[in-house]
Design a protein around this motif. Sequence first.
Motif, mmCIF file in Angstrom:
data_model
loop_
_atom_site.group_PDB
_atom_site.id
_atom_site.type_symbol
_atom_site.label_atom_id
_atom_site.label_comp_id
_atom_site.label_asym_id
_atom_site.label_seq_id
_atom_site.Cartn_x
_atom_site.Cartn_y
_atom_site.Cartn_z
ATOM 1 N N PRO A 1 -67.634 71.055 76.615
ATOM 2 C CA PRO A 1 -68.402 72.120 75.959
ATOM 3 C C PRO A 1 -69.352 71.574 74.892
ATOM 4 C CG PRO A 1 -66.124 72.789 76.200
ATOM 5 C CD PRO A 1 -66.196 71.353 76.632
ATOM 6 N N ASN A 2 -68.894 70.575 74.133
ATOM 7 C CA ASN A 2 -69.743 69.974 73.098
ATOM 8 C C ASN A 2 -70.958 69.298 73.712
ATOM 9 O OD1 ASN A 2 -70.435 67.350 71.395
ATOM 10 N ND2 ASN A 2 -69.651 68.902 69.994
ATOM 11 N N ALA A 3 -70.761 68.551 74.779
ATOM 12 C CA ALA A 3 -71.867 67.862 75.446
ATOM 13 C C ALA A 3 -72.844 68.861 76.050
ATOM 14 C CB ALA A 3 -71.336 66.923 76.527
ATOM 15 N N ALA A 4 -72.327 69.921 76.683
ATOM 16 C CA ALA A 4 -73.199 70.936 77.278
ATOM 17 C C ALA A 4 -74.007 71.656 76.212
ATOM 18 C CB ALA A 4 -72.363 71.931 78.079
ATOM 19 N N ALA A 5 -73.383 71.957 75.073
ATOM 20 C CA ALA A 5 -74.091 72.636 73.978
ATOM 21 C C ALA A 5 -75.181 71.746 73.404
ATOM 22 C CB ALA A 5 -73.103 73.052 72.889
ATOM 23 N N ASN A 6 -74.879 70.477 73.214
ATOM 24 C CA ASN A 6 -75.888 69.573 72.658
ATOM 25 C C ASN A 6 -77.014 69.279 73.645
ATOM 26 O OD1 ASN A 6 -75.261 68.473 69.796
ATOM 27 N ND2 ASN A 6 -73.284 68.653 70.799
ATOM 28 N N TYR A 7 -76.691 69.195 74.929
ATOM 29 C CA TYR A 7 -77.727 69.023 75.942
ATOM 30 C C TYR A 7 -78.657 70.244 75.949
ATOM 31 C CZ TYR A 7 -80.069 68.963 80.427
ATOM 32 O OH TYR A 7 -81.027 69.012 81.400
ATOM 33 N N THR A 8 -78.063 71.437 75.901
ATOM 34 C CA THR A 8 -78.847 72.674 75.889
ATOM 35 C C THR A 8 -79.737 72.743 74.657
ATOM 36 O OG1 THR A 8 -77.044 73.768 77.063
ATOM 37 C CG2 THR A 8 -78.688 75.187 76.037
ATOM 38 N N ARG A 9 -79.175 72.357 73.509
ATOM 39 C CA ARG A 9 -79.954 72.351 72.279
ATOM 40 C C ARG A 9 -81.138 71.391 72.376
ATOM 41 N NH1 ARG A 9 -81.826 69.194 68.782
ATOM 42 N NH2 ARG A 9 -82.459 70.109 66.842
ATOM 43 N N HIS A 10 -80.906 70.222 72.956
ATOM 44 C CA HIS A 10 -81.975 69.235 73.112
ATOM 45 C C HIS A 10 -83.106 69.777 73.994
ATOM 46 C CE1 HIS A 10 -83.936 65.350 73.523
ATOM 47 N NE2 HIS A 10 -83.910 65.497 74.835
ATOM 48 N N GLN A 11 -82.747 70.415 75.092
ATOM 49 C CA GLN A 11 -83.762 70.984 75.985
ATOM 50 C C GLN A 11 -84.544 72.100 75.304
ATOM 51 O OE1 GLN A 11 -84.612 69.648 78.880
ATOM 52 N NE2 GLN A 11 -83.013 68.125 78.543
ATOM 53 N N LEU A 12 -83.850 72.928 74.526
ATOM 54 C CA LEU A 12 -84.516 74.017 73.810
ATOM 55 C C LEU A 12 -85.434 73.478 72.719
ATOM 56 C CD1 LEU A 12 -84.647 77.094 73.883
ATOM 57 C CD2 LEU A 12 -82.790 77.139 72.231
#
Length: 199
Positions: free
Chosen positions: A77-88
Amino acid sequence: MEFLIGLTGEDFVLVASDSTAGRSVVVMNEAYDKTFKLGDKVMMACSGDPGDSVQFAEFVAKNVELYRIKNGYSMTPNAAANYTRHQLAQSLRSSTPYTVNMLIGGYDEYDGPSLYYLDYLASLQKLPFGAHGYGSYFTFSILDRYYKKGMSKAEALKVLSLCLDEVKKRFIINLPSFNIKFIDKDGIHETSLQDIQAS
């Protein structure tokens, strides 16, 4: 006029989103799911501009799945959240920023349940509970008062029920139905308001 809400419990995350899709003063669909699966134990709920939220969420979901295929394991979940944040954040600095707010919830065998609050300006924060949309104006006070760390599923459903009742009573726009999902060590499970009222 959308509403997302999430909270963490003892060994789960509870995420709910209204299921109304509308434009201007017209309700187009009352059974619209605003959640997107990012793995067996990770889920994202999106609100914002309808085109942006669907396009961005599907882009993230497909890239998270590609990561799983290439590496042989899913993102936490942490990796997915940070990946999503990076893309945004990257889109925010481009000529086509996305107007999307998200709650990302998931369960990891090492870190347990976690909920991440992500807004359209790409600010990311791990929280015990969170909400997006106009419904949050009525529910943060309820969450502040009744949320406690390590809640059971029954206790979390009662708090969620209080929040949804308040939104239905006080919000000028009618939000008649919600998609409610649990994420725990066994995956993602759907429940309903009828299950809440029966418990």
